[in-house]
Design an enzyme around this catalytic site. Structure first.
Site, PDB file in Angstrom:
ATOM      1  CG  LEU A 227       5.200  46.473  31.157  1.00 38.92           C
ATOM      2  CD1 LEU A 227       5.101  46.336  32.659  1.00 38.92           C
ATOM      3  CD2 LEU A 227       5.621  47.876  30.753  1.00 38.92           C
ATOM      4  CG  ASP A 228       1.588  45.382  30.398  1.00 41.27           C
ATOM      5  OD1 ASP A 228       1.790  46.505  29.922  1.00 41.27           O
ATOM      6  OD2 ASP A 228       1.365  45.175  31.615  1.00 41.27           O
TER       7      ASP A 228
END
Ligand SMILES: Nc1nc2c(c(=O)[nH]1)N[C@@H](CN(C=O)c1ccc(C(=O)N[C@@H](CCC(=O)O)C(=O)O)cc1)CN2
Length: 285
Positions: A227-228
């Protein structure tokens, strides 16, 4: 006379004569170089080149590819040659907040972004009216823990059926599975509403406000299973002060997110981005 606009991107181990070898082939076709950008990564001795060219009428993409093949083999290049006349197809995915999606649609309408939106996918019904107004197919696919795989299969099927070149997560607030993000790696761009690597996750503005930051920002990046964490394409930031609330941050952030995502998508669709490991080279205009 209708010229052709082709874009060549390539990378290989650096050595003398690469640019000369490539441009000699292009000159033999009477191709005029409109833009040329290069980068030599001394740490890895890797060389990167992007050439945008105007080729005379009758000079097909295939004929240029055929002429370049011996040079590509000689230097063991990774190369891609595209015809910019082929308008890229894009799927936009959105949840409740539609500001970044609306800005993309506006930039396409005014011609700043050359793309065709072939579908809008959402886990909420909120943007159905926008899609109807734009004449774009809308897919309301709510996501729960129980149906995530089934819904993601629909996304993969849609990418295949529409021939989409790019999926844009324009504030789509569901984490894509490892399977989906790996299968579409390099074809999914997300806008994260913070200046990464700070404040990953679902509520970055509240995290930033609690931290007492003096700048807020946004990050356009390719999606990976982590994530990210994906390769960053574009970022921007603005000053904020102690006098602003977290909701003020959210409001100020909308413009930053919208312009960063539009730029990241434009650079990708104009073949200005080369992914190198977990980073990018971006040959901006
Ligand atoms: N595999 C990836 N998927 C997604 C990424 C990514 O980088 N890799 N970025 C997100 C967007 N995003 C931040 O930019 C983000 C979205 C959602 C969440 C989150 O925790 N979502 C919760 C559910 C929230 C809700 O239902 O409202 C969850 O999925 O459990 C964090 C960050 C898009 N996908």
């Amino acid at each position: 006379m209708a010229e052709h606009h082709y874009v060549l991107t390539l990378s290989c181990a650096d050595k003398p004569g690469i640019v000369a070898a490539v441009t000699t082939e292009l000159a033999d076709f009477g191709a005029n170089i409109a833009e040329s950008d290069q980068f030599w990564d001394r740490a890895t001795n890797q060389f990167f080149l992007r050439i945008a060219m105007l080729a005379p009428e009758g000079v097909t993409l295939e004929s240029v590819q055929k002429a370049l093949d011996p040079v590509i083999a000689r230097f063991d290049m990774k190369a891609k040659l595209v015809d910019t006349a082929k308008r890229p197809k894009v799927i936009i995915m959105v949840s409740k907040f539609d500001h970044a999606m609306l800005h993309l649609l506006y930039q396409i309408r005014v011609g700043w972004l050359d793309a065709e939106v072939v579908a809008i996918v959402s886990n909420h019904p909120d943007s159905a009216r926008t899609a109807d107004h734009e004449g774009i197919p809308y897919h309301h696919w709510p996501v729960t823990k129980g149906n995530k795989a089934e819904q993601e299969d629909k996304v993969l099927k849609l990418v295949k059926e529409t021939g989409a070149d790019l999926v844009v997560l324009a504030r789509y607030m569901q984490v894509l599975s490892d399977n989906l993000s790996k299968r579409l790696f390099g074809k999914v761009i997300n806008i994260h509403h913070s200046f990464l690597p700070s404040f990953k996750g679902a509520k970055p503005y509240h995290q930033a406000h609690a931290r007492g930051v003096k700048m807020i920002g946004a990050t356009g990046h390719y999606v990976t299973p982590d994530l990210d964490e994906g390769p960053i394409i574009e970022q921007d930031a603005e000053r904020v002060s102690h006098a602003l609330s977290a909701d003020d941050f959210v409001a100020r952030g909308r413009d930053i997110e919208s312009r960063v995502l539009a730029r990241a998508v434009k650079y990708h669709l104009e073949n200005r981005v080369m992914i190198v490991g977990n980073k990018t080279i971006v040959f901006t205009p």
